[in-house]
Design a protein around this motif. Structure first.
Motif, mmCIF file in Angstrom:
data_model
loop_
_atom_site.group_PDB
_atom_site.id
_atom_site.type_symbol
_atom_site.label_atom_id
_atom_site.label_comp_id
_atom_site.label_asym_id
_atom_site.label_seq_id
_atom_site.Cartn_x
_atom_site.Cartn_y
_atom_site.Cartn_z
ATOM 1 N N MET A 123 3.365 0.669 11.842
ATOM 2 C CA MET A 123 4.586 0.234 11.148
ATOM 3 C C MET A 123 4.832 1.018 9.866
ATOM 4 N N GLU A 124 3.748 1.346 9.139
ATOM 5 C CA GLU A 124 3.908 2.069 7.878
ATOM 6 C C GLU A 124 3.474 3.507 8.085
ATOM 7 N N ASN A 125 4.419 4.321 8.523
ATOM 8 C CA ASN A 125 4.114 5.723 8.743
ATOM 9 C C ASN A 125 5.394 6.533 8.589
ATOM 10 N N TYR A 126 5.255 7.765 8.070
ATOM 11 C CA TYR A 126 6.421 8.635 7.891
ATOM 12 C C TYR A 126 7.115 8.885 9.223
ATOM 13 N N TYR A 127 6.340 8.804 10.302
ATOM 14 C CA TYR A 127 6.877 9.237 11.582
ATOM 15 C C TYR A 127 7.142 8.052 12.522
ATOM 16 N N PHE A 128 7.275 6.869 11.916
ATOM 17 C CA PHE A 128 7.689 5.700 12.690
ATOM 18 C C PHE A 128 8.806 5.011 11.906
ATOM 19 N N SER A 129 10.022 5.471 12.166
ATOM 20 C CA SER A 129 11.181 4.996 11.411
ATOM 21 C C SER A 129 11.551 3.575 11.809
ATOM 22 N N ALA A 130 12.342 2.947 10.967
ATOM 23 C CA ALA A 130 12.873 1.620 11.288
ATOM 24 C C ALA A 130 13.634 1.658 12.612
ATOM 25 N N TYR A 137 12.523 9.874 8.036
ATOM 26 C CA TYR A 137 11.061 9.986 7.880
ATOM 27 C C TYR A 137 10.567 9.080 6.774
ATOM 28 N N PHE A 194 11.840 6.135 5.745
ATOM 29 C CA PHE A 194 12.184 4.717 5.838
ATOM 30 C C PHE A 194 11.432 4.146 7.038
ATOM 31 N N ARG A 222 -4.970 7.767 3.655
ATOM 32 C CA ARG A 222 -4.289 6.467 3.603
ATOM 33 C C ARG A 222 -5.143 5.325 4.156
ATOM 34 N N ASP A 231 1.392 -4.828 14.424
ATOM 35 C CA ASP A 231 1.191 -3.786 13.420
ATOM 36 C C ASP A 231 -0.226 -3.214 13.531
#
Lengths: 394, 394
Positions: free
Chosen positions: A126-133, B129, B131, A336, A150
Motif C-alpha cells: 500500500m505504501e510504495n512509490y510504485y503502487f498508486s491510489a 508515483y 500518491f 524502508r 496491506d
C-alpha cells in the motif's frame, strides 16, 4: 531459465529468499503477494531495468513459481535478467501505458483470475512509490472475490540481514564511494562551477574502481554549499565555489544496485569556530551512537546515545539519524524498514547494514559526516574508510 | 518572498500557471487541489529538490495563496526555491517519515482542516508515483466531510503548450544532448568497458555546454548493446564493446529540469543489411509521421502515418511512438498527457513539445533514431541537430 544468464546470486540464494517470503505470507494468511517495489522484485527474482515508471510486479504464491508481469516491451528485459521461465513472464499490451481509459492493473486482475489467484487474501504494498491510489482502486474493482490486505514492506523486512554475496557487493560500492570522495578532495577548488564538480562526481561513481564498476545510485549526488546546505535535498546549479565555502557531499557508491552511502563536508579554507564545534559534537555523538551498534542492542539505542551526547554539546536534533541500506532503486536508497530513531525497538543482528546519518543543518550551512556500517559478531565494521572529519582544503 | 530568490520564471508566469490551474479546477468543481507530482509542484511554485521520496504537496485553492507542505527538514529547501511566503511553507515532524504507525497524509488532513479546506471537493492525483494507495487511504479516513475526486494530470494538461522561457530551457537541454552524442561518437571504440562509457555520458550531460549547465535527467542514460538492446530499459554493466556491436543511446540533456531526449544508434563497424533496412524504414516512417506534426493535426495522425509507412517496409509496431516532454522528475521524463499513438485525438498546437520515439527492437538488437520537436506555426522544429542516421564507427 534462459541460457547463459548471468545472475547476481545463486539460484539457491533466490530460493531461500522466496522461502522466507512465503513463510511470512503464511504467517499473515496471505495467499498471493503482488510485489511492485522494484527493489523487492530484484531481490526475489534478479529483475533489473529502468522500467518501474510503468506498472509491473512479481506475483508470489505458495505453490506456483513466481510470475513476472509488466509492460510488453519490458518482457525482453525480464527474460534477460531474472531466473523466471519465459512461460511465467507476462507482458501487457502498450495501450495500457499511461492511458486515461484503462489501467494496467485491470490487466493484472485478469491474469490473477487466469492463475486462480483472484480469491482469498492478496497482499499489496500500500505504501510504495510504485503502487498508486489508482492501481489499488483498479484491483479493488476487478477482484471482487479477493480480500486485499496491506503487505507494505513484507519483503523489505526479509532483506534486513545481508548474505555474504550481498555484503561483497556493498563492499564494492564502498570502494567506489571511497574513490568518489578522494576524487572530490583532489579537484575541488575556488572558482570551480558546481555543475562541473557534479559531473566529476558522477563520472567517478559510474566508472567505479577497477572491477568494482559503478551502477547508478538510487539518489543522485547532493553537493549543496553555504545557505543551500541549510536544506538537505537541493541539487546543484552553475554557481561558482569561492574561498570560505563549506559544501557537504551526500553521495553513494553503487554496484549491482547495492549501495554504500557516505557523506563528507569540505571547507575551502579554515572553517569558522562554529563549524569546528559542530564537527566535534557530531563526531563525539556518532562514536557514542556507534558504541551501541552491536547485536542485541536496539535500533533506538544507537539514536538515543547519539542524541544524548549531541545535546551535551548544545545541539538538539529529533529527526532520524539513520536507516537500513542495501539493494535499491530510485527515488530512495534506504530499505524502508528500521530507522535509527527513538521508538524503533528492532533488535540489531549480525550482517544488518545501516547508513548512520548524523547530519547537522545549521542556520548558515550544513555539516554531514556519516558512516555506512555492517553489524558484526560483537560490534560494527565501517564499510568505507574515508577520513572521519570536516575536511579542509586551502 | 525570500530576498534574492533566483526563480526560473517571472512571478507573472507563475501567476498565469496558477490562474490556468484554478480555471480548470472551477470547471471541474474542485475546491481544493492536492498536487503531489513533483513536476507539477515545480511548475506551479518553483519548488525544486530531491525530496519527493517523502510525501509532500502543494495545496491550491481558489482564494488563498498556494501552500507548500512537506517534511520539516525540507521546508528550508522550499524557502530557497519557491516563491511561496514562509508563512505558507508547512513542514511535518520527522516521526511521520516512513513510520509504520502514522502516515504523513494524516498530518496533511489536519492542515487542510486548519485551512478550512477539509470539506467540499478535493482533487488528488490518483495515478502518480508520489500518491500511494496508503496516502489515499489516509485522506479518506481523516477527511470525512470531503469528497475526494480524481484530478490525475489536471495540472500536467495545463503544461502542454510551452512558454518562450520554457522553450529557451529546452533549447539549452538540446545543446547539452548534442554535446553528449558528439562526445559518445568521439570516444566509443572496441575494448571500451560499458560502465566507463556510461561515466563519460554522465559527465558530458551534467557538465553541459558552457552556460547551458546540466541538470540530472529524469531517466538515466540507457546504452544497451546487442541482445540487451532487444529490451528497451536495461542499464549498463562492465561488459566490453567489440567489433560489430550495435548500441543505442537513449539519453536526454536536461537544464533547470527541462529535458531534450534524443536517441541515436552506433555500429562499431559496418552493420548487417538487416539494420540498414531497419534504418531506412525508421527514417522514412519518421519523416512521414513528422509531416503531420503541425497545428491542427491530431496526435494520432503522426503515429498513424508512421505506422503505415513502417508497414510498407515490413515492420509492424503497435506501441506508442512518442509523448509530451518538458519539465520532469524521476522516474519518467514524459509529461504523461498526450501520446503519439492510435486513438489519441488531441489537436496539436504551436509550442507543444514531443519526443518522437520510433524505436525498433529487433530479435537480435535494437535501433533508436529519435527526435525531440517543437510544433511551430506551420510545422515543427527539431530541438537538437544530431545527424539523423544509424551512425557507424570503424
Amino acid at each position: 531459465m534462459p541460457k547463459n544468464l548471468d545472475l547476481n546470486f545463486t539460484l539457491a540464494e533466490y530460493g531461500d529468499r522466496l522461502a522466507a517470503t512465503r513463510r511470512e505470507m503464511a504467517r499473515r494468511d496471505i495467499d498471493c503477494l503482488v510485489v511492485v517495489d522494484p527493489s523487492n522484485m530484484a531481490w526475489l527474482t534478479g529483475y533489473d531495468g529502468w522500467s518501474f515508471y510503468t506498472h509491473q510486479c512479481v506475483i508470489v504464491s505458495q505453490d506456483a513459481e513466481p510470475v513476472w508481469w509488466g509492460r510488453g516491451i519490458d518482457a525482453a528485459g525480464a527474460l534477460r535478467t531474472c531466473y523466471i521461465d519465459a512461460d511465467s513472464i507476462i507482458g501487457y499490451p502498450d495501450h495500457f501505458v499511461q492511458s486515461t481509459e484503462r489501467h494496467p492493473m485491470d490487466h493484472l486482475s485478469q491474469l490473477l483470475r487466469k492463475l486462480g489467484l483472484d480469491r482469498g487474501s492478496i497482499g499489496v504494498e500500500m505504501e510504495n512509490y510504485y503502487f498508486s491510489a489508482a492501481a489499488f482502486r483498479s484491483l479493488q474493482t476487478h477482484l471482487p472475490s479477493a480480500k486485499l490486505v496491506d503487505a507494505t514492506a513484507l519483503v523489505n523486512w526479509q532483506r534486513i540481514v545481508k548474505s555474504e554475496q550481498e555484503l561483497s557487493y556493498m563492499r564494492s560500492a564502498a570502494r567506489i564511494v571511497e574513490g568518489m570522495h578522494a576524487h572530490i578532495y583532489d579537484i575541488i577548488e575556488r572558482g570551480m562551477v558546481k555543475s562541473n564538480l557534479a559531473a566529476e562526481i558522477f563520472k567517478s561513481g559510474i566508472a567505479g574502481q577497477g572491477e568494482h564498476w559503478g551502477d547508478y545510485p538510487a539518489i543522485l549526488p547532493m553537493l549543496p554549499t553555504g545557505m543551500d546546505a541549510t536544506a538537505p535535498h537541493l541539487t546543484w546549479d552553475n554557481s561558482v565555489l569561492k574561498q570560505g565555502d563549506i559544501t557537504f557531499f551526500e553521495i553513494a557508491g553503487c554496484h549491482k544496485r547495492y549501495h554504500c552511502p557516505l557523506s563528507r563536508t569540505i571547507s575551502l579554507g579554515q572553517p569558522p569556530q562554529k563549524y569546528l564545534d559542530a564537527e566535534k559534537a557530531v563526531l563525539d555523538a556518532m562514536h557514542a551512537g556507534l558504541e551501541n551498534a552491536k547485536p542485541g542492542k536496539l535500533a533506538e539505542d544507537v539514536a538515543i546515545a547519539f542524541f544524548d551526547t549531541l545535546e551535551t554539546h548544545g545541539f538538539k536534533k529529533d529527526n532520524r539519524t539513520g536507516y537500513c541500506i542495501g539493494l535499491s532503486y530510485p527515488p530512495d536508497w534506504g530499505e524502508r524498514t528500521m530507522s535509527l530513531r527513538r521508538g524503533d525497538k528492532t533488535e540489531l543482528q549480525k550482517n544488518m547494514t545501516f547508513h548512520f546519518m548524523p547530519a547537522l543543518w545549521l542556520d548558515d550551512g550544513g555539516l554531514e559526516i556519516t558512516e555506512s556500517v555492517v553489524i558484526t559478531d560483537s560490534g560494527y565494521e565501517r564499510l568505507a574508510e574515508v577520513e572521519q572529519r570536516l575536511l579542509v582544503k586551502d
